[in-house]
Motif scaffolding. Sequence first.
Motif, PDB file in Angstrom:
ATOM      1  N   PRO A   1      38.413  32.632 -24.748  1.00  0.00           N
ATOM      2  CA  PRO A   1      37.550  31.716 -23.852  1.00  0.00           C
ATOM      3  C   PRO A   1      38.478  31.958 -22.617  1.00  0.00           C
ATOM      4  N   ASN A   2      39.691  31.745 -22.273  1.00  0.00           N
ATOM      5  CA  ASN A   2      40.389  31.677 -21.108  1.00  0.00           C
ATOM      6  C   ASN A   2      40.331  33.096 -20.528  1.00  0.00           C
ATOM      7  N   GLY A   3      40.233  34.120 -21.326  1.00  0.00           N
ATOM      8  CA  GLY A   3      40.384  35.359 -20.661  1.00  0.00           C
ATOM      9  C   GLY A   3      41.642  36.268 -20.552  1.00  0.00           C
ATOM     10  N   GLN A   4      42.628  35.434 -21.378  1.00  0.00           N
ATOM     11  CA  GLN A   4      43.921  35.612 -21.168  1.00  0.00           C
ATOM     12  C   GLN A   4      44.369  36.636 -22.214  1.00  0.00           C
ATOM     13  N   SER A   5      43.633  36.642 -23.581  1.00  0.00           N
ATOM     14  CA  SER A   5      44.222  37.214 -24.828  1.00  0.00           C
ATOM     15  C   SER A   5      43.058  38.158 -25.437  1.00  0.00           C
ATOM     16  N   ILE A   6      43.501  38.948 -25.991  1.00  0.00           N
ATOM     17  CA  ILE A   6      42.584  39.821 -26.914  1.00  0.00           C
ATOM     18  C   ILE A   6      43.013  39.961 -28.178  1.00  0.00           C
ATOM     19  N   ALA A   7      42.262  39.550 -29.217  1.00  0.00           N
ATOM     20  CA  ALA A   7      42.425  39.611 -30.746  1.00  0.00           C
ATOM     21  C   ALA A   7      41.758  40.935 -31.386  1.00  0.00           C
ATOM     22  N   PHE A   8      42.466  41.651 -32.006  1.00  0.00           N
ATOM     23  CA  PHE A   8      41.637  42.913 -32.633  1.00  0.00           C
ATOM     24  C   PHE A   8      42.240  43.144 -34.100  1.00  0.00           C
ATOM     25  N   LEU A   9      41.367  43.617 -34.779  1.00  0.00           N
ATOM     26  CA  LEU A   9      41.525  43.778 -36.437  1.00  0.00           C
ATOM     27  C   LEU A   9      41.433  45.219 -36.526  1.00  0.00           C
TER      28      LEU A   9
ATOM     29  N   LEU B   1      45.777  42.076 -38.302  1.00  0.00           N
ATOM     30  CA  LEU B   1      45.303  41.203 -37.159  1.00  0.00           C
ATOM     31  C   LEU B   1      46.309  41.127 -36.068  1.00  0.00           C
ATOM     32  N   CYS B   2      45.883  41.380 -34.804  1.00  0.00           N
ATOM     33  CA  CYS B   2      46.879  41.433 -33.816  1.00  0.00           C
ATOM     34  C   CYS B   2      46.213  40.851 -32.594  1.00  0.00           C
ATOM     35  N   VAL B   3      47.320  40.295 -31.700  1.00  0.00           N
ATOM     36  CA  VAL B   3      46.696  39.712 -30.496  1.00  0.00           C
ATOM     37  C   VAL B   3      47.559  40.294 -29.274  1.00  0.00           C
ATOM     38  N   ALA B   4      46.795  40.684 -28.346  1.00  0.00           N
ATOM     39  CA  ALA B   4      47.471  41.357 -27.087  1.00  0.00           C
ATOM     40  C   ALA B   4      47.150  40.552 -25.885  1.00  0.00           C
ATOM     41  N   SER B   5      47.914  40.848 -24.909  1.00  0.00           N
ATOM     42  CA  SER B   5      47.710  40.315 -23.645  1.00  0.00           C
ATOM     43  C   SER B   5      46.684  40.924 -22.916  1.00  0.00           C
ATOM     44  N   ARG B   6      45.790  40.510 -21.911  1.00  0.00           N
ATOM     45  CA  ARG B   6      44.725  41.348 -21.457  1.00  0.00           C
ATOM     46  C   ARG B   6      44.836  42.491 -21.036  1.00  0.00           C
ATOM     47  N   SER B   7      46.149  42.847 -20.607  1.00  0.00           N
ATOM     48  CA  SER B   7      46.536  43.871 -20.133  1.00  0.00           C
ATOM     49  C   SER B   7      46.968  44.877 -21.278  1.00  0.00           C
TER      50      SER B   7
ATOM     51  N   ILE C   1      51.726  43.219 -27.545  1.00  0.00           N
ATOM     52  CA  ILE C   1      50.798  43.317 -28.726  1.00  0.00           C
ATOM     53  C   ILE C   1      51.651  42.460 -29.789  1.00  0.00           C
ATOM     54  N   THR C   2      51.193  41.700 -30.484  1.00  0.00           N
ATOM     55  CA  THR C   2      51.789  40.805 -31.724  1.00  0.00           C
ATOM     56  C   THR C   2      50.850  40.853 -32.748  1.00  0.00           C
TER      57      THR C   2
ATOM     58  N   VAL D   1      32.439  39.995 -41.378  1.00  0.00           N
ATOM     59  CA  VAL D   1      31.081  40.216 -40.616  1.00  0.00           C
ATOM     60  C   VAL D   1      31.462  39.810 -39.101  1.00  0.00           C
ATOM     61  N   GLN D   2      32.222  38.649 -39.242  1.00  0.00           N
ATOM     62  CA  GLN D   2      32.208  38.147 -37.570  1.00  0.00           C
ATOM     63  C   GLN D   2      33.448  38.033 -37.329  1.00  0.00           C
ATOM     64  N   PHE D   3      34.055  37.954 -36.229  1.00  0.00           N
ATOM     65  CA  PHE D   3      35.628  38.001 -35.759  1.00  0.00           C
ATOM     66  C   PHE D   3      35.413  37.495 -34.319  1.00  0.00           C
ATOM     67  N   LEU D   4      35.866  36.320 -34.128  1.00  0.00           N
ATOM     68  CA  LEU D   4      36.205  35.835 -32.792  1.00  0.00           C
ATOM     69  C   LEU D   4      36.997  34.730 -32.560  1.00  0.00           C
TER      70      LEU D   4
END
Length: 345
Positions: free
Chosen positions: A245-253, A259-265, A269-270, A282-285
Amino acid sequence: MVYQRGFVRTSRAGVWIALTRETVVRLIDFDDLLWGLKTGLSELKVAYCTAGGPLALYCGERFDLNEGGNAICFYNARGAPHPVNSHIQLNSMESVFFMCWNECTDHLIIFLNTGEVRFFNLAGEIVASSIKVPVGLLCVSTANGIALLVDDGEPHVILLEYHFSGEYRTIFLKLPQVFQNQKPTVMLAIPKQFSDTGYTELFIPFLSNENVSSFCHCVFYNNPRCFDLRLSVGGGSVVHMALSPNGQSIAFLVRDGTLCVASRSFEDITRLINIETDVMPVQFLWCGDKCITYLHLARQFDENAEFPTRLTLVNVDDPDQSEFLNDIPSSPYFFPSVMVFGFFH
């Protein structure tokens, strides 16, 4: 170690669940919804406004409307027909491929199976000229419009966003050659208010080899461009992406369940956890800026497995402190930002 807890429905509504001392989640049940659905929410097209506006639901002819037929229906947060306008009628040959709210103008954007994009206000009035585009493979909201991935012989992205002139403008961007033989199943938009460039951006994953993914970064400057981030993310193709929601992080599967989290740039990547199933949610957010959520439905699994519909809450700062909720309705749909469950029963 993963901690599991069970919650009974009567005690769960309105309860705050602590993932850490700083991260809590509140679940709210809609238990008296008045909509006339003949199917579960998870089977519908749903458009919601994160600022708390009305819900728009579409399920073809499966609404109980006096007028009958094919319609998009509006509801307030209590599940009652919206007092301003209850529905938008479509003709019998039309169906909704994608719809979302333009959160900058309160327009409902509807992308039809015919390739036509229409724009309505809450009263059901047309607020801008419709736009004809090729039928899309993917479509996402950009907060001020939509982005479509199309392949009509040459893969490209089409951006439709609202302009201060009062109309929606279209920008075309050709994609790199690698997308000639790949059809991504997900892409992520970065609205201009969050982007580092001040322009709308897209991230589109692709396989750089058989089991390694990278991302194409599209920036819609006045002269839009694409860049290969040249990443090496193991585990197969990327199947889900979500912006915090704050636009700072991207989660992806990714396909192997990582399951990973990346900075917006994508500079950092963690890898958080592996979801330990080859059945993709079916949903991921995101739920707030410190919790990632994903939903599995019971019907995704073999009946003999006795796997219940389950929501997983993953604490980004400490993934071991995750929660599994198994006592939720069998066909739910959940909404980002406020994390509200709607369900048919």
